[in-house]
Scaffold this motif. Structure first.
Motif, PDB file in Angstrom:
ATOM      1  N   GLU A 142       0.795  -1.176   0.042  1.00 26.56           N
ATOM      2  CA  GLU A 142       0.219   0.029   0.143  1.00 26.56           C
ATOM      3  C   GLU A 142       0.923   1.252  -0.046  1.00 26.56           C
ATOM      4  OE1 GLU A 142      -3.357   0.098   3.140  1.00 26.56           O
ATOM      5  OE2 GLU A 142      -3.497  -2.041   2.608  1.00 26.56           O
ATOM      6  N   ASN A 152       3.674   3.152  -9.134  1.00 26.18           N
ATOM      7  CA  ASN A 152       2.319   3.593  -9.126  1.00 26.18           C
ATOM      8  C   ASN A 152       2.005   4.519 -10.145  1.00 26.18           C
ATOM      9  OD1 ASN A 152      -0.214   4.138  -6.933  1.00 26.18           O
ATOM     10  ND2 ASN A 152       0.113   6.002  -7.924  1.00 26.18           N
ATOM     11  N   GLN A 183      -5.991  11.311 -10.077  1.00 29.95           N
ATOM     12  CA  GLN A 183      -5.698  10.830  -8.835  1.00 29.95           C
ATOM     13  C   GLN A 183      -5.053  11.357  -7.727  1.00 29.95           C
ATOM     14  OE1 GLN A 183      -3.852   7.016  -9.837  1.00 29.95           O
ATOM     15  NE2 GLN A 183      -5.774   6.463 -10.993  1.00 29.95           N
ATOM     16  N   THR A 230      -2.994  12.379  -4.951  1.00 34.03           N
ATOM     17  CA  THR A 230      -2.118  11.726  -4.366  1.00 34.03           C
ATOM     18  C   THR A 230      -1.908  12.063  -2.799  1.00 34.03           C
ATOM     19  OG1 THR A 230      -1.294  11.013  -6.389  1.00 34.03           O
ATOM     20  CG2 THR A 230      -0.125  10.187  -4.599  1.00 34.03           C
ATOM     21  N   ARG A 232      -0.484   4.234  -2.643  1.00 38.11           N
ATOM     22  CA  ARG A 232      -0.929   3.806  -3.757  1.00 38.11           C
ATOM     23  C   ARG A 232      -2.413   4.234  -4.064  1.00 38.11           C
ATOM     24  NH1 ARG A 232      -1.713  -2.633  -3.549  1.00 38.11           N
ATOM     25  NH2 ARG A 232      -3.311  -2.740  -1.961  1.00 38.11           N
ATOM     26  N   THR A 233      -2.553   5.079  -5.375  1.00 36.37           N
ATOM     27  CA  THR A 233      -3.732   5.420  -5.807  1.00 36.37           C
ATOM     28  C   THR A 233      -4.628   4.474  -6.534  1.00 36.37           C
ATOM     29  OG1 THR A 233      -2.645   6.307  -7.856  1.00 36.37           O
ATOM     30  CG2 THR A 233      -2.904   7.754  -5.776  1.00 36.37           C
ATOM     31  N   HIS A 234      -4.279   3.540  -6.676  1.00 38.10           N
ATOM     32  CA  HIS A 234      -4.697   2.213  -7.473  1.00 38.10           C
ATOM     33  C   HIS A 234      -3.933   0.855  -7.253  1.00 38.10           C
ATOM     34  CE1 HIS A 234      -2.859   3.739 -11.523  1.00 38.10           C
ATOM     35  NE2 HIS A 234      -1.875   3.565 -10.382  1.00 38.10           N
ATOM     36  N   THR A 235      -4.525  -0.214  -7.568  1.00 33.65           N
ATOM     37  CA  THR A 235      -3.872  -1.260  -7.278  1.00 33.65           C
ATOM     38  C   THR A 235      -3.065  -1.992  -8.442  1.00 33.65           C
ATOM     39  OG1 THR A 235      -6.103  -2.772  -7.671  1.00 33.65           O
ATOM     40  CG2 THR A 235      -5.406  -2.245  -5.798  1.00 33.65           C
ATOM     41  N   VAL A 248      -6.872   1.316  -1.746  1.00 40.45           N
ATOM     42  CA  VAL A 248      -6.276   2.369  -2.246  1.00 40.45           C
ATOM     43  C   VAL A 248      -6.360   3.531  -1.560  1.00 40.45           C
ATOM     44  CG1 VAL A 248      -5.985   1.098  -4.193  1.00 40.45           C
ATOM     45  CG2 VAL A 248      -7.887   2.743  -3.928  1.00 40.45           C
ATOM     46  N   TYR A 249      -5.741   4.754  -1.828  1.00 36.53           N
ATOM     47  CA  TYR A 249      -5.826   6.144  -1.079  1.00 36.53           C
ATOM     48  C   TYR A 249      -5.815   7.068  -2.119  1.00 36.53           C
ATOM     49  CZ  TYR A 249      -4.274   2.831   2.681  1.00 36.53           C
ATOM     50  OH  TYR A 249      -4.042   2.095   3.639  1.00 36.53           O
ATOM     51  N   ARG A 250      -6.709   8.006  -1.966  1.00 38.44           N
ATOM     52  CA  ARG A 250      -6.940   9.334  -2.674  1.00 38.44           C
ATOM     53  C   ARG A 250      -7.184  10.443  -1.783  1.00 38.44           C
ATOM     54  NH1 ARG A 250      -9.488   7.186  -8.635  1.00 38.44           N
ATOM     55  NH2 ARG A 250      -7.988   5.216  -8.507  1.00 38.44           N
ATOM     56  N   GLN A 280     -10.080  -1.613  -4.295  1.00 40.34           N
ATOM     57  CA  GLN A 280     -10.270  -1.884  -5.735  1.00 40.34           C
ATOM     58  C   GLN A 280     -10.163  -3.468  -5.800  1.00 40.34           C
ATOM     59  OE1 GLN A 280      -7.255   0.469  -7.561  1.00 40.34           O
ATOM     60  NE2 GLN A 280      -8.964   1.784  -8.393  1.00 40.34           N
TER      61      GLN A 280
END
Ligand code: PHE
Length: 346
Positions: free
Chosen positions: A130, A137, A153, A155, A171-174, A197-199, A213
């Motif tokens: 993560e 990323n 995204q 970040t 990470r903003t996506h997997t 994931v985090y945004r 996700q």
């Protein structure tokens, strides 16, 4: 000697006559007879008054008396130990106290359901970190520094130590996991990557600064867009029912070319138009496309030989639709009144 024998006889009668199941009374009995200042000990002490030629006989009688008192006491004690239980009148036919059942979190339920559908198609599960570096990323995914698509995204960056060679971020996506799987260089690849994931988004009923996700990646020789469509058709039918209709809309992601977004006919109103589908009859569920040749190259895969497709979907939204949850914040508040509603959900 005669006096002693008489005394013992009457003591024995007294002992025998005593009966109680009350703990306190039994303890009083012990102190009276068997305590250090008790009558048994005192009687034993009378040995010294017995003439020598009768000592043997008296010894036997006294010992027997002592044993008699002890045996009686043991019997009383055994009976009184169980007395509290007997006294409380337990009704063994009553049902027991209910043991509270734990439940799976609705996000886990939804994620497991998505995973199990793809597992049936032979996809393996891969997980990645993560806290990720910029390369996995963004850059490797065809988003070099200053690429405008990074703004899609927002970040969270991790504060770097001095002279840090890489930028660390949440990470903003997997998709980071897809790069990590490709870097291992084992082909063909057929994986799904579930994870958090985090945004940096304002928290509201519809969006949160972290969510979940499931992304997928399929790489082999001669993989085409038709394979992508067929795989996703299978998925939505398993997930939303055989009657569900699907449409692809052209879209843009830096890491896929061509790219598309996939909608399914609204499973709430069946396509007639309702609040959930904003009267359009369609619900957007995922992004997808053919893996960009630059991405393959960045991960050390020859784009002239191999091709592949990728897709990614959120977990929260389908879970909200399936279970009728109207606020995304409920997922992370850990309110048992919310969570316990999923005890028997699948
Ligand atoms: N990574 C994209 C996102 O987070 C989803 C996606 C994955 C789109 C793979 C296309 C292919 O929005």
């Amino acid at each position: 000697m005669q006096d002693l024998l008489q005394k013992i006889e009457s003591y024995k009668n007294e002992i025998e006559a005593f009966n109680s199941t009350d703990n306190k009374e039994v303890e009083e009995f012990r102190i009276k007879w068997l305590g250090t200042k008790g009558l048994v000990k005192a009687t034993m002490g009378e040995m010294k008054n017995v003439p020598n030629e009768q000592k043997r006989e008296a010894g036997q009688i006294l010992n027997e008396f002592k044993q008699f008192a002890e045996t009686h006491y043991e019997a009383l004690k055994t009976a009184s130990d169980g007395s509290e239980q007997q006294a409380t009148d337990i009704d063994l036919t009553l049902p027991g106290d209910e043991t509270p059942l734990g439940s799976r979190h609705p996000i886990s339920l939804m994620r497991n359901q998505i995973i199990s559908i793809f597992q049936r198609l032979g996809f393996a599960v891969a997980e990645g970190p993560e806290i990720e570096d910029d390369w996995h990323n963004f850059t490797a995914l065809n988003m070099p520094t200053h690429h405008p698509a990074r703004d899609m995204q927002d970040t969270f960056y991790v504060e770097a130590g001095q002279n840090a060679a890489v930028d660390w971020l949440l990470r903003t996506h997997t998709s980071n996991t897809q790069i990590r799987v490709m870097e291992k260089g084992k082909l063909p690849i057929r994986v799904i990557c579930p994870g958090r994931v985090y945004r940096n988004e304002t928290i509201s009923a519809r969006s949160h600064c972290f969510f979940h996700q499931v992304e997928g990646l399929y790489i082999d020789e001669n993989v085409s867009f038709a394979d992508l469509k067929q795989t996703l058709y299978f998925f939505v039918r398993e997930m939303y029912g055989q009657d569900v209709r699907v449409r692809f809309r052209p879209s843009y992601f830096p890491f896929t070319e061509p790219s598309a977004e996939m909608d399914v006919s609204c499973f709430i109103c069946g396509g007639k138009g309702c609040n959930i589908c904003k009267k359009t009859g369609w619900v957007e569920i995922l992004g997808c496309g053919m893996v960009h040749p630059n991405v393959l190259q960045n991960a050390g895969i020859n784009p002239d030989k191999y091709s592949g497709f990728a897709f990614g979907m959120g977990v929260e939204r389908p879970a909200m639709l399936k279970y009728g949850i109207n606020d995304i914040r409920l997922f992370s508040e850990n309110d048992v009144r919310f969570l316990k509603q999923f005890t028997s959900a699948t």
